[in-house]
Scaffold this motif. Sequence first.
Motif, mmCIF file in Angstrom:
data_model
loop_
_atom_site.group_PDB
_atom_site.id
_atom_site.type_symbol
_atom_site.label_atom_id
_atom_site.label_comp_id
_atom_site.label_asym_id
_atom_site.label_seq_id
_atom_site.Cartn_x
_atom_site.Cartn_y
_atom_site.Cartn_z
ATOM 1 N N GLU A 154 0.876 -1.092 0.023
ATOM 2 C CA GLU A 154 0.048 -0.018 0.017
ATOM 3 C C GLU A 154 0.740 1.156 0.006
ATOM 4 O OE1 GLU A 154 -2.809 -0.187 3.141
ATOM 5 O OE2 GLU A 154 -3.803 -1.806 2.422
ATOM 6 N N ASP A 155 1.877 1.199 0.516
ATOM 7 C CA ASP A 155 3.025 2.200 0.762
ATOM 8 C C ASP A 155 4.071 2.335 -0.575
ATOM 9 O OD1 ASP A 155 4.447 0.402 1.541
ATOM 10 O OD2 ASP A 155 5.177 1.386 3.242
ATOM 11 N N LYS A 180 6.060 -0.242 -1.835
ATOM 12 C CA LYS A 180 7.039 -0.955 -1.767
ATOM 13 C C LYS A 180 6.998 -2.018 -2.478
ATOM 14 C CE LYS A 180 8.907 1.149 2.579
ATOM 15 N NZ LYS A 180 9.546 0.912 3.867
#
Length: 436
Positions: free
Chosen positions: A419-420, A422
């Motif tokens: 979600e971020d 990565k």
Amino acid sequence: MWSRAKRCSALSHVWTYRKPPDTLPIAGNGLVFIQDRQKLFSWFVKCERQFGLETFQITVPTLHPGVVINDPSNLDYVFKNEGIFSKGDFVKQRSWDLFGNGIINADGDLWKAQRKAGSHFLSSSNLRVLTDVALPRYLSRTVAHLESRGNDGGTVDLQLVFHEITSLLMGRMAYDMEMHADDDFTMAFEHASGGVTERFQNPLWFITEIFTGSRFRKSLAIVRKFGQGIVSNAMDDQQKSSENSAVLDDTDGGRLDTVSGSLIQSLLAALGSQRKLVADAALTFLTAGRDTTAQALTWCLYLLMQNRSATEKIRSEAKELLKSKGLDFQQLGNDIDTTSAIFAPSSLPYTMAAFYEALRLYPPIPFEIRECERATTLPDGTFLPEKAIIVWSLWAMNRSKRIWSEDADDFRPERWLTEDGKLINKSPSEFPVFCQ
């Protein structure tokens, strides 16, 4: 060799497993394997969607009875027990003429020695020379060619373009030889590779090649002669190096010269002066480093051309990265110099996700076969007697809706990102594209 009665008794456990579609009396699934390759791959996908992670039976007249696995836990067991699962006679008999004792056919210590030599070639220092010196040199020529073709409105065979780049790179860095995608050796190697691939689907290959294998045999002769030439050149260079100490310098040419031929030198160091063995290993690494890379890049570009939004995200990611380093995207390759350190995979997660997604949908090796050296039981309880065959299709596993969700057939790089933003790493058994 087992007697028929003994083998049938030992394989009684295998016969309790479900049979796949298109299983016929006597012929079993043999007719499936002589279909067009795309139809065969589609059959594996159909079976995976019918059986899920369940192991099922497979019978082909030219194979010992065996099973197909789709469960990553079973594949993990295979990878961790190399002493139990070997390449087997089925694989070796069909690929021996071309690859001999190369890593494709090797097991045990011989496999480890070649893997170690390959790892030494792909050291971090060698990879920096590859990405900072060799690749920019050959890539700039390619870009100029593509620009001229684009200005003329001509069409371009991208696979041939990528084959030319990988041929130049592997030829110089691995063997210190000039290689091109359209030279006699390369054309012969491609034809011989295709002939070997066809053997895995043609149960009567040893008969049909008597009548139709003239070009295949000529191609093998060219390939063998080239392999001997690789080894002879490397041994001559080794002799010269021992007589004259090399003078190293920091120029690009000097850095590339110190790496050139490092794979064949590593193979000589690992395998000794057995010319045939070293030549087999060198030719096997050639197909791994040249063909599979070119195929992967071709499919990746093909998918990006069909998904312009993904292409724009890659361009935006590269622009943002360069901007954060104080560099101008428009000047890249002209007025400014960059190094591979700037474009590290961790700095370009979406780009890497797109590449992984292309490998998922179009793996260079679509399916694998192993043979049991002794009886064993898989994690899901499947009993496999000695000499049983175990098959897994990377093409089908990578399209499993149970593993990759309902949109498994779609090109969606986002599935590889958290979600971020990565990059998500998968284990070899979950994503077995790079295993051999």
